[in-house]
Enzyme design. Structure first.
Site, PDB file in Angstrom:
ATOM      1  N   SER A  28     -16.200 -45.510 -14.573  1.00 13.79           N
ATOM      2  CA  SER A  28     -15.028 -45.922 -13.807  1.00 13.79           C
ATOM      3  C   SER A  28     -15.143 -47.403 -13.439  1.00 13.79           C
ATOM      4  O   SER A  28     -15.256 -48.243 -14.327  1.00 13.79           O
ATOM      5  CB  SER A  28     -14.858 -45.007 -12.594  1.00 13.79           C
ATOM      6  OG  SER A  28     -13.571 -45.146 -12.020  1.00 13.79           O
ATOM      7  N   ASP A  37      -6.953 -39.204 -19.365  1.00 17.15           N
ATOM      8  CA  ASP A  37      -7.522 -40.125 -18.378  1.00 17.15           C
ATOM      9  C   ASP A  37      -6.763 -41.444 -18.461  1.00 17.15           C
ATOM     10  O   ASP A  37      -7.005 -42.263 -19.352  1.00 17.15           O
ATOM     11  CB  ASP A  37      -9.010 -40.340 -18.626  1.00 17.15           C
ATOM     12  CG  ASP A  37      -9.675 -41.133 -17.502  1.00 17.15           C
ATOM     13  OD1 ASP A  37      -8.947 -41.614 -16.612  1.00 17.15           O
ATOM     14  OD2 ASP A  37     -10.914 -41.255 -17.518  1.00 17.15           O
ATOM     15  N   HIS A  87     -10.321 -37.709 -15.357  1.00 16.71           N
ATOM     16  CA  HIS A  87     -11.277 -38.768 -15.024  1.00 16.71           C
ATOM     17  C   HIS A  87     -12.592 -38.207 -14.482  1.00 16.71           C
ATOM     18  O   HIS A  87     -13.575 -38.948 -14.380  1.00 16.71           O
ATOM     19  CB  HIS A  87     -10.650 -39.715 -13.990  1.00 16.71           C
ATOM     20  CG  HIS A  87     -11.388 -40.999 -13.804  1.00 16.71           C
ATOM     21  ND1 HIS A  87     -11.643 -41.883 -14.841  1.00 16.71           N
ATOM     22  CD2 HIS A  87     -11.943 -41.568 -12.694  1.00 16.71           C
ATOM     23  CE1 HIS A  87     -12.308 -42.928 -14.374  1.00 16.71           C
ATOM     24  NE2 HIS A  87     -12.510 -42.762 -13.080  1.00 16.71           N
TER      25      HIS A  87
END
Length: 209
Positions: free
Chosen positions: A123, A178, A191
């Site tokens: 991320s 995602d 995610h």
């Protein structure tokens, strides 16, 4: 409202993580001995510790199990705070985080000149790697044997690669659905699925060291 939703989802990820606290606190490059392999990782937003509570310790532990006594794991922290607000900065993370990651790669090269460096991010941590690795001199880039990125927030912006770094040394995991991989900061359930890719990521890195 969107930011609140992101915070709620990310906080839930940390709370649900099965990774124990000790395994999140990996600071082995800074305080430990040199090893054959050095793994440098930048965690996701709101994850705690040095490696976070999901893919970071997952990959670290996988490497350590495969190469017992030969792996040092180092998280990008504490100046990289993994705060939510930094996702909205132009580089997708803070300059302090980028600088800290650069310094860790430099430390690995100077302290342990014979180590093989592998790296990763999840991320916001992928943005740290997208910005730090291109800033390194070529001799340190050449020491980096492989990089794995989960839920890559710079995937679209950088054309599915880390700028000025070999694509064959990079593996980007972007789950179907995602949306951060499509240039947005919209967080969906996809995610949070990347623990399923940890074993493959470990294999990818091991094949390059």
């Amino acid at each position: 409202m969107k930011l609140l939703t992101v915070l709620t989802l990310l906080t839930g990820l940390v709370a649900a993580s099965p990774i124990d606290l000790e395994k999140r606190q990996r600071n082995e490059l800074r305080v430990g001995a040199c090893e054959e392999i050095t793994f440098i990782f930048a965690r996701a937003s709101t994850e705690t510790g040095y490696l976070g509570g999901s893919t970071g310790p997952g990959v670290c532990n996988g490497l350590k199990l495969a190469r017992v006594g030969q792996v040092a794991c180092q998280g990008v922290a504490p100046r990289y705070t993994a705060d939510l607000a930094s996702n909205f900065l132009p580089q997708g993370t803070s300059q302090a985080a980028i600088d800290e990651a650069v310094e860790l790669f430099q430390l690995a090269a100077s302290k342990c000149p014979n180590t093989k460096i592998v790296a990763g991010g999840y991320s916001q941590g992928t943005a740290v790697m997208h910005n730090a690795i291109p800033a390194l001199p070529d001799n340190i880039k050449n020491m980096i044997k492989g990089v794995v990125l989960f839920g890559d927030t710079r995937n679209q912006q950088d054309g599915g690669r880390i700028p000025n770094f070999p694509t064959d040394k990079t593996k980007i995991y972007c789950a179907v659905g995602d949306l951060v991989c499509e240039g947005t900061l919209v967080i969906t359930a996809a995610h949070f699925t990347y623990m399923a890719n940890v074993a493959d990521a470990v294999s990818f890195l091991l094949a390059r060291v």
